[in-house]
Write a protein that holds these residues in place. Structure first.
Motif, PDB file in Angstrom:
ATOM      1  N   THR A 150     -39.743 -13.046 -61.899  1.00 40.10           N
ATOM      2  CA  THR A 150     -40.519 -13.574 -60.784  1.00 40.10           C
ATOM      3  C   THR A 150     -40.089 -15.018 -60.549  1.00 40.10           C
ATOM      4  O   THR A 150     -40.047 -15.818 -61.475  1.00 40.10           O
ATOM      5  N   HIS A 165     -40.593 -18.570 -58.212  1.00 44.16           N
ATOM      6  CA  HIS A 165     -41.434 -19.348 -57.302  1.00 44.16           C
ATOM      7  C   HIS A 165     -40.497 -20.236 -56.499  1.00 44.16           C
ATOM      8  O   HIS A 165     -39.822 -21.100 -57.066  1.00 44.16           O
ATOM      9  N   CYS A 166     -40.454 -20.026 -55.193  1.00 44.65           N
ATOM     10  CA  CYS A 166     -39.530 -20.790 -54.346  1.00 44.65           C
ATOM     11  C   CYS A 166     -39.923 -22.269 -54.339  1.00 44.65           C
ATOM     12  O   CYS A 166     -41.077 -22.608 -54.075  1.00 44.65           O
ATOM     13  N   CYS A 214     -40.790 -23.064 -50.142  1.00 45.12           N
ATOM     14  CA  CYS A 214     -41.981 -22.547 -49.452  1.00 45.12           C
ATOM     15  C   CYS A 214     -43.128 -22.211 -50.400  1.00 45.12           C
ATOM     16  O   CYS A 214     -44.249 -21.963 -49.956  1.00 45.12           O
ATOM     17  N   GLY A 215     -42.858 -22.158 -51.723  1.00 44.52           N
ATOM     18  CA  GLY A 215     -43.908 -21.894 -52.695  1.00 44.52           C
ATOM     19  C   GLY A 215     -44.247 -20.423 -52.895  1.00 44.52           C
ATOM     20  O   GLY A 215     -45.061 -20.090 -53.746  1.00 44.52           O
ATOM     21  N   GLU A 216     -43.634 -19.551 -52.128  1.00 43.85           N
ATOM     22  CA  GLU A 216     -43.895 -18.116 -52.270  1.00 43.85           C
ATOM     23  C   GLU A 216     -43.233 -17.589 -53.542  1.00 43.85           C
ATOM     24  O   GLU A 216     -42.267 -18.156 -54.039  1.00 43.85           O
ATOM     25  N   THR A 217     -43.768 -16.488 -54.060  1.00 43.92           N
ATOM     26  CA  THR A 217     -43.167 -15.846 -55.221  1.00 43.92           C
ATOM     27  C   THR A 217     -42.536 -14.525 -54.809  1.00 43.92           C
ATOM     28  O   THR A 217     -43.007 -13.867 -53.879  1.00 43.92           O
ATOM     29  N   PHE A 218     -41.454 -14.169 -55.495  1.00 45.09           N
ATOM     30  CA  PHE A 218     -40.787 -12.891 -55.268  1.00 45.09           C
ATOM     31  C   PHE A 218     -40.063 -12.502 -56.539  1.00 45.09           C
ATOM     32  O   PHE A 218     -39.814 -13.327 -57.401  1.00 45.09           O
ATOM     33  N   CYS A 247     -33.906 -17.654 -51.020  1.00 46.58           N
ATOM     34  CA  CYS A 247     -35.291 -17.206 -51.104  1.00 46.58           C
ATOM     35  C   CYS A 247     -35.459 -15.995 -50.205  1.00 46.58           C
ATOM     36  O   CYS A 247     -34.985 -15.973 -49.061  1.00 46.58           O
ATOM     37  N   GLN A 248     -36.141 -14.975 -50.696  1.00 45.34           N
ATOM     38  CA  GLN A 248     -36.351 -13.761 -49.916  1.00 45.34           C
ATOM     39  C   GLN A 248     -37.383 -13.952 -48.820  1.00 45.34           C
ATOM     40  O   GLN A 248     -37.518 -13.108 -47.945  1.00 45.34           O
ATOM     41  N   VAL A 249     -38.092 -15.086 -48.842  1.00 43.71           N
ATOM     42  CA  VAL A 249     -39.119 -15.352 -47.835  1.00 43.71           C
ATOM     43  C   VAL A 249     -38.616 -16.344 -46.782  1.00 43.71           C
ATOM     44  O   VAL A 249     -38.625 -16.049 -45.585  1.00 43.71           O
ATOM     45  N   CYS A 250     -38.147 -17.529 -47.215  1.00 47.04           N
ATOM     46  CA  CYS A 250     -37.761 -18.570 -46.250  1.00 47.04           C
ATOM     47  C   CYS A 250     -36.243 -18.751 -46.108  1.00 47.04           C
ATOM     48  O   CYS A 250     -35.794 -19.556 -45.298  1.00 47.04           O
TER      49      CYS A 250
END
Length: 97
Positions: free
Chosen positions: A42, A44-45, A48-52, A69-72
């Motif tokens: 896991t 933590h970006c 952006c602070g999101e986790t993936f 990052c898979q989110v941003c």
């Protein structure tokens, strides 16, 4: 001739899948020792602070590489340490560059 299931109650077993597709597993997961050559961690970006969750290669010991990052989609430098058995001890994620 290829073997196919006759209905939904006749699932394909491992041999039937091999017969159909001619594929053999490259890696058998769940063996003895560490997490195997690939583990999941896991992250933590730091942007952006999101986790993936992401796959990490544990086969060659300590590692460092850049993954987006898979989110941003920002570049993250991942650095990890493993023990003698190949299990992940620590993973850090920092801004790349």
């Amino acid at each position: 001739m290829q073997r196919r299931p006759t209905d939904d109650r006749d699932p394909l077993d491992e041999q039937a899948i091999t017969d159909l597709y001619g594929l053999e597993p490259v890696v058998e997961l769940g063996g003895a020792g560490g997490q195997g050559p690939t583990g999941f961690a896991t992250v933590h970006c730091p942007y952006c602070g999101e986790t993936f969750e992401t796959a990490v290669d544990l086969s060659a010991g300590p590692f460092s590489y850049v993954e987006d990052c898979q989110v941003c989609c920002q570049p993250i430098e991942l650095a990890g340490e493993t023990d003698e058995d190949g299990a992940l001890l620590r993973l850090t994620a920092s801004r790349s560059g």
